[in-house]
Design a protein around this motif. Structure first.
Motif, PDB file in Angstrom:
ATOM      1  N   ALA A  84       0.871  -1.174   0.000  1.00  0.00           N
ATOM      2  CA  ALA A  84       0.000   0.000   0.000  1.00  0.00           C
ATOM      3  C   ALA A  84       0.906   1.221   0.000  1.00  0.00           C
ATOM      4  N   CYS A  90       1.925   5.477  -7.356  1.00  0.00           N
ATOM      5  CA  CYS A  90       0.671   5.022  -7.964  1.00  0.00           C
ATOM      6  C   CYS A  90       0.444   5.696  -9.323  1.00  0.00           C
ATOM      7  N   ALA A 105      -3.898   6.614  -3.117  1.00  0.00           N
ATOM      8  CA  ALA A 105      -3.303   5.360  -2.651  1.00  0.00           C
ATOM      9  C   ALA A 105      -3.613   4.233  -3.626  1.00  0.00           C
ATOM     10  N   CYS A 106      -2.738   3.222  -3.630  1.00  0.00           N
ATOM     11  CA  CYS A 106      -2.952   2.035  -4.455  1.00  0.00           C
ATOM     12  C   CYS A 106      -2.196   0.866  -3.833  1.00  0.00           C
ATOM     13  N   TRP A 107      -2.486  -0.320  -4.338  1.00  0.00           N
ATOM     14  CA  TRP A 107      -1.706  -1.511  -4.016  1.00  0.00           C
ATOM     15  C   TRP A 107      -0.747  -1.715  -5.186  1.00  0.00           C
ATOM     16  N   TYR A 130      -6.870   0.738  -4.138  1.00  0.00           N
ATOM     17  CA  TYR A 130      -6.709   0.632  -2.693  1.00  0.00           C
ATOM     18  C   TYR A 130      -8.084   0.586  -2.049  1.00  0.00           C
TER      19      TYR A 130
END
Length: 131
Positions: A84, A90, A105-107, A130
């Motif tokens: 994360a 991202c 946010a992102c994975w 995310y």
């Protein structure tokens, strides 16, 4: 390091183990942000999350550091590490004056670089939302 007066706790999720490079040996991901230390909780974390270290296990049982970066969370899915992260990691265009509250946010998955024997961030085309 000076004594901080904390007491270690259960720390669920501190270490994740999975085969991350396809060699059928368990590799290990440590996310120090989840280390429970009552009385010194902020010792291991900051605004960017906690440090994540990934150790790849060799045939002789030794392990070598293959990746290290700050993240706000860690997931293992099908033998792949997802971190994360936010902002430019991202794909977001971020300026010096961009407030933290505006960061997306992102994975972001990691991918194995066999020739270098290390992990690195996968291309932006592989990020996940995310949630």
């Amino acid at each position: 390091m000076p004594q901080r007066g904390g007491k270690p706790g259960a720390s669920a999720g501190l270490v994740h183990s999975a085969d991350l490079n396809g060699d059928r040996r368990a590799d290990h991901v440590i996310h120090d942000a989840v280390f429970e230390c009552a009385g010194a909780d902020s010792l291991f974390t900051g605004a960017g999350g906690g440090q994540v270290q990934v150790f790849i296990t060799a045939a002789d049982g030794s392990a070598a550091l293959a990746f290290e970066h700050a993240a706000n969370g860690v997931r293992i899915e099908s033998g792949e590490v997802l971190l994360a992260v936010g902002g430019s990691l991202c794909g977001q265009k971020v300026a010096e004056d961009t407030p933290r509250s505006a960061l997306q946010a992102c994975w972001r998955p990691l991918q194995w670089q066999a020739a270098q024997r290390r992990l690195d961030f996968a291309p932006l085309s592989r990020i996940k939302a995310y949630r």
